[in-house]
Design a protein around this motif. Structure first.
Motif, mmCIF file in Angstrom:
data_model
loop_
_atom_site.group_PDB
_atom_site.id
_atom_site.type_symbol
_atom_site.label_atom_id
_atom_site.label_comp_id
_atom_site.label_asym_id
_atom_site.label_seq_id
_atom_site.Cartn_x
_atom_site.Cartn_y
_atom_site.Cartn_z
ATOM 1 N N TRP A 1 -0.754 8.083 -48.304
ATOM 2 C CA TRP A 1 -2.125 8.516 -48.540
ATOM 3 C C TRP A 1 -3.119 7.910 -47.550
ATOM 4 C CZ3 TRP A 1 -3.114 8.248 -54.580
ATOM 5 C CH2 TRP A 1 -2.398 9.287 -55.193
ATOM 6 N N ARG A 2 -2.698 6.988 -46.715
ATOM 7 C CA ARG A 2 -3.641 6.309 -45.831
ATOM 8 C C ARG A 2 -4.354 7.320 -44.932
ATOM 9 N NH1 ARG A 2 -3.863 0.898 -45.167
ATOM 10 N NH2 ARG A 2 -4.602 1.132 -43.025
ATOM 11 N N GLY A 3 -5.675 7.173 -44.855
ATOM 12 C CA GLY A 3 -6.491 8.075 -44.050
ATOM 13 C C GLY A 3 -6.969 9.304 -44.773
ATOM 14 N N SER A 4 -6.459 9.553 -45.991
ATOM 15 C CA SER A 4 -6.893 10.727 -46.754
ATOM 16 C C SER A 4 -8.255 10.480 -47.400
ATOM 17 C CB SER A 4 -5.878 11.058 -47.859
ATOM 18 O OG SER A 4 -4.641 11.447 -47.317
ATOM 19 N N ARG B 1 -7.126 15.539 -52.904
ATOM 20 C CA ARG B 1 -6.760 14.771 -51.726
ATOM 21 C C ARG B 1 -6.884 15.671 -50.509
ATOM 22 N NH1 ARG B 1 -0.748 13.562 -49.540
ATOM 23 N NH2 ARG B 1 -1.347 12.432 -47.644
ATOM 24 N N LEU B 2 -7.730 15.263 -49.555
ATOM 25 C CA LEU B 2 -7.908 16.004 -48.318
ATOM 26 C C LEU B 2 -7.259 15.232 -47.179
ATOM 27 C CD1 LEU B 2 -11.638 17.149 -48.629
ATOM 28 C CD2 LEU B 2 -9.569 18.302 -49.444
ATOM 29 N N THR B 3 -6.397 15.894 -46.429
ATOM 30 C CA THR B 3 -5.763 15.292 -45.263
ATOM 31 C C THR B 3 -6.719 15.407 -44.084
ATOM 32 O OG1 THR B 3 -3.578 15.913 -46.086
ATOM 33 C CG2 THR B 3 -3.746 15.316 -43.767
ATOM 34 N N THR C 1 -7.374 19.118 -42.653
ATOM 35 C CA THR C 1 -6.272 20.037 -42.332
ATOM 36 C C THR C 1 -5.534 20.547 -43.554
ATOM 37 O OG1 THR C 1 -4.757 18.170 -42.033
ATOM 38 C CG2 THR C 1 -5.942 18.970 -40.079
ATOM 39 N N ALA C 2 -5.700 19.906 -44.716
ATOM 40 C CA ALA C 2 -4.967 20.348 -45.907
ATOM 41 C C ALA C 2 -5.621 19.761 -47.141
ATOM 42 C CB ALA C 2 -3.501 19.926 -45.829
ATOM 43 N N GLN C 3 -5.336 20.371 -48.291
ATOM 44 C CA GLN C 3 -5.843 19.871 -49.557
ATOM 45 C C GLN C 3 -4.711 19.822 -50.579
ATOM 46 O OE1 GLN C 3 -8.782 22.520 -51.291
ATOM 47 N NE2 GLN C 3 -7.338 24.207 -51.504
ATOM 48 N N GLN C 4 -4.861 18.934 -51.543
ATOM 49 C CA GLN C 4 -3.900 18.803 -52.635
ATOM 50 C C GLN C 4 -4.672 18.515 -53.905
ATOM 51 O OE1 GLN C 4 -1.160 15.528 -52.200
ATOM 52 N NE2 GLN C 4 0.189 16.225 -53.838
ATOM 53 N N ARG C 5 -4.403 19.295 -54.934
ATOM 54 C CA ARG C 5 -5.081 19.124 -56.217
ATOM 55 C C ARG C 5 -4.226 18.244 -57.121
ATOM 56 N NH1 ARG C 5 -6.114 23.906 -60.610
ATOM 57 N NH2 ARG C 5 -7.982 23.077 -61.654
#
Length: 341
Positions: A278-281, A294-296, A303-307
């Motif tokens: 998760w580092r940097g998210s 969580r946004l990358t 560049t990406a998302q995670q719910r």
């Protein structure tokens, strides 16, 4: 919420109380000495942060809704400063250092988040006060509506603020915001990132640079509530586009019809050690969306998302990286959640 050096944390409540918790989520008691706040509509006691020199001066800063002394029907966001006693049970020397002006008659869109930059200057986020008659002033540099301010610890305009022309409030860092309820420095760049409520859809993550106009209410991806009417075009020349946005409450792409909002609140960049992947998210709490996003992040882009955590059904109000390397979440139901291994 704000972590103290010993791992305990301060938590603000909308009602005007400040509570002391241990890192396990145990409530240790109320902190006395908080000045009166306006607990009205969306207003109340809002954010709290520690002075960068807290170890030596024990100062904290807090944002809150404040009624006008001469006309209590008017209100706005204010920032206070106080000294926390060695036991973290009482405040003293409380003083208001900054006020969003002018105050107006509204129950909504106070913001507010606080964040210190690397030079020790304080960012203060606000809202444009919700009403149709007020929101237009997010574009007016003579008014405090819908601005992110950058001030010294005494409340003055910070050195290095942009010169925005005659009559502009000198504390302004950026403008054209709707209701900013999340703020965090990107640890890789030192730039401030914010979460911003759209109206019906169009919630945003924005990367701030001095003097920029973020469009509201002239340009946005929102619709007027309970209609299909856009609030302006998506983009306009001279106005900044968000680095990320949501037009559906579940994060799916909007394909037509009514949009919906996740209602983003507190945000935090994760630079802990408990979950290395998760580092940097960037993590974003959602109120209406009842989830953690969580946004990358790669450089200046998402560049990406995670719910995450949607099955909990919790309105996630704040997100903070803890000193133990874990991620901490505060919910509107009063739960303190720890994510780690």
């Amino acid at each position: 919420m704000a972590f103290l050096p010993d791992g305990r944390l301060l938590v603000t409540e909308k009602s005007g109380r400040m509570q002391l918790f241990d890192a396990a989520g145990g409530r240790l008691g109320e902190v006395s000495g908080v000045p009166p706040v306006l607990n009205f509509g969306q207003g109340g006691l809002l954010d709290v942060v520690l002075d960068p020199a807290f170890a030596t001066n024990r100062r904290i800063f807090f944002s809150f809704a404040e009624a006008d002394a001469a006309n209590p029907s008017l209100n706005g966001t204010a920032v206070g400063r106080a000294v926390l006693d060695p036991d973290a049970r009482a405040l003293s020397q409380a003083v208001v250092i900054f006020r969003q002006l002018p105050k107006v008659a509204s129950a909504g869109h106070f913001g507010s988040r606080l964040a210190f930059d690397r030079s020790g200057q304080l960012f203060v986020t606000t809202g444009e006060r919700l009403a149709d008659s007020e929101r237009v002033f997010a574009q007016d540099l003579t008014r405090g509506h819908g601005k992110v301010f950058r001030i010294t610890t005494d409340g003055a305009a910070a050195p290095g603020n942009p010169a925005l022309g005659a009559g502009a409030q000198p504390e302004i860092w950026t403008f054209g915001h709707r209701n900013v309820q999340g703020a965090a420095l990107n640890p890789a760049t030192g730039e401030l990132w914010i979460s911003e409520h759209g109206a019906q859809g169009g919630d945003e993550i924005n990367r701030l640079r001095p003097g920029l106009n973020f469009g509201w209410p002239v340009a946005s991806r929102s619709q007027e509530y309970e209609t299909l009417t856009p609030v302006g075009p998506n983009s306009l020349a001279g106005m900044e586009d968000p680095v990320w946005f949501w037009e559906r409450i579940d994060g799916s792409a909007w394909t037509g019809g009514a949009k919906s909002s996740i209602a983003p609140s507190g945000i935090a960049f994760y630079d802990g050690t408990a979950i290395p992947e998760w580092r940097g998210s960037l993590f974003v709490g959602a109120l209406a969306g009842q989830a953690l996003w969580r946004l990358t992040v790669s450089g200046d882009t998402v560049t990406a998302q995670q719910r995450l955590l949607a099955p909990l059904g919790e309105r996630i109000r704040d997100v903070e990286a803890g000193p133990d390397g874990a991620l901490y979440l505060l919910t509107d139901s009063g739960r303190l959640l720890r994510l780690g291994r």
